[in-house]
Design an enzyme around this catalytic site. Structure first.
Site, PDB file in Angstrom:
ATOM      1  N   HIS A 181      21.928 -46.645  12.250  1.00  0.00           N
ATOM      2  CA  HIS A 181      22.674 -45.444  12.668  1.00  0.00           C
ATOM      3  C   HIS A 181      23.870 -45.262  11.728  1.00  0.00           C
ATOM      4  O   HIS A 181      24.484 -46.242  11.300  1.00  0.00           O
ATOM      5  CB  HIS A 181      23.142 -45.606  14.120  1.00  0.00           C
ATOM      6  N   GLU A 215      19.181 -37.722  10.889  1.00  0.00           N
ATOM      7  CA  GLU A 215      20.435 -37.435  11.566  1.00  0.00           C
ATOM      8  C   GLU A 215      21.524 -37.191  10.523  1.00  0.00           C
ATOM      9  O   GLU A 215      22.164 -38.135  10.040  1.00  0.00           O
ATOM     10  CB  GLU A 215      20.801 -38.616  12.476  1.00  0.00           C
TER      11      GLU A 215
HETATM   12  P1  13P Z   1      25.627 -36.237  19.057  1.00  0.00           P
HETATM   13  O1  13P Z   1      24.420 -35.788  19.801  1.00  0.00           O
HETATM   14  O2  13P Z   1      26.815 -36.489  19.927  1.00  0.00           O
HETATM   15  O3  13P Z   1      25.909 -35.359  17.886  1.00  0.00           O
HETATM   16  O4  13P Z   1      25.267 -37.665  18.442  1.00  0.00           O
HETATM   17  C1  13P Z   1      24.161 -37.763  17.647  1.00  0.00           C
HETATM   18  C2  13P Z   1      23.906 -39.182  17.435  1.00  0.00           C
HETATM   19  O5  13P Z   1      24.625 -39.844  16.703  1.00  0.00           O
HETATM   20  C3  13P Z   1      22.774 -39.771  18.181  1.00  0.00           C
HETATM   21  O6  13P Z   1      22.435 -40.996  17.636  1.00  0.00           O
END
Ligand code: 13P
Length: 240
Positions: free
Chosen positions: A86, A157
């Protein structure tokens, strides 16, 4: 096709009681809940339909690694999915090398890694988003070449889209889909036989915008942070 929705609670909530209460409110068939380590056991006991995920793991099997947690330990608590790489961990110093070791440890024991890859704001501004994403993707593809079976989830992401980032905005669904297609094509080009792959999006997904992402077949689910702590929001996403 059923979408995969992963609730990444990050370092929330504060107490086990709140974690149990939240689980009871959001428990649902298509959902994977990834609470902080201390609440894994309690969340597991409160789950009737959802599955359990963890937010990280260490690659070694056992031994003198103070503060670390092994795949076997997580498995023994009922964890099936483990979020790896992450961006919030990468910011704290996690390298591609560490992510690769973790991927191997997780797949070796038959658990499902949720491998996060994403471009930062500076990458986006410099027009090198794809390069940044491929830099994170390629080492994990190499790591997966030694496996003949297993299920793998890649989560695209973009760091600049995470709701806690300054001026965060979700990616445009069309852009997210295009990047996911590039990731998917790269993975499929490598001919990793026997492995099953899924591709999801994360970054400011909420009840209002989730439909825009999930309408695309190529976006097979969502990794949800902030909205996963709000039962109403998450329920809306799950309905979509
Ligand atoms: P948000 O949905 O708060 O933007 O976070 C995304 C995230 O980092 C999920 O792993």
């Amino acid at each position: 096709m059923k979408k995969i929705i992963i609730a990444n609670w990050k370092m929330n909530p504060d107490t086990e009681l709140e974690a149990v209460s939240l689980t009871q409110k959001i428990d649902s068939e298509n959902l994977i809940i990834a609470p902080p380590y201390p609440f894994l056991g309690a969340v597991r006991k409160s789950q009737k339909l959802s599955k359990l995920g963890a937010q990280d793991v260490f690659w070694e099997a056992k031994g003198a690694y103070t503060g670390e947690v092994s795949v076997t330990q997580l498995k023994s608590l009922g964890v099936q999915y483990i979020v790896l790489g992450h961006s919030e961990r990468r910011i704290l110093g996690e390298t591609n090398d560490a992510v690769v070791k973790k991927v191997k440890a997780v797949v070796s024991l038959g658990l499902i890694p949720v491998i996060c890859i994403g471009d930062g704001l500076s990458d986006k501004i410099a027009g090198r988003s794809e390069v940044a994403v491929m830099d994170q993707l390629m080492p994990t593809i190499e790591a997966l070449k030694s496996f003949k079976s297993g299920k793998i989830i890649f989560a695209y992401e973009p760091v600049w889209a995470i709701s806690t980032q300054k001026d965060a905005k979700p990616d445009n669904p069309e852009n997210a889909r295009n990047m996911i297609l590039k990731i998917k094509n790269k993975v499929l080009d490598e001919g990793l036989k026997g492995l099953e792959f899924h591709f999801i999006y994360g970054g400011s997904v909420n009840g209002l915008n989730a439909g825009g992402f999930l309408k695309y077949d190529e976006i097979e689910g969502a990794l949800v942070g902030g909205a996963s702590l709000k039962p109403d929001e998450l329920t809306r996403i799950l309905k979509i």
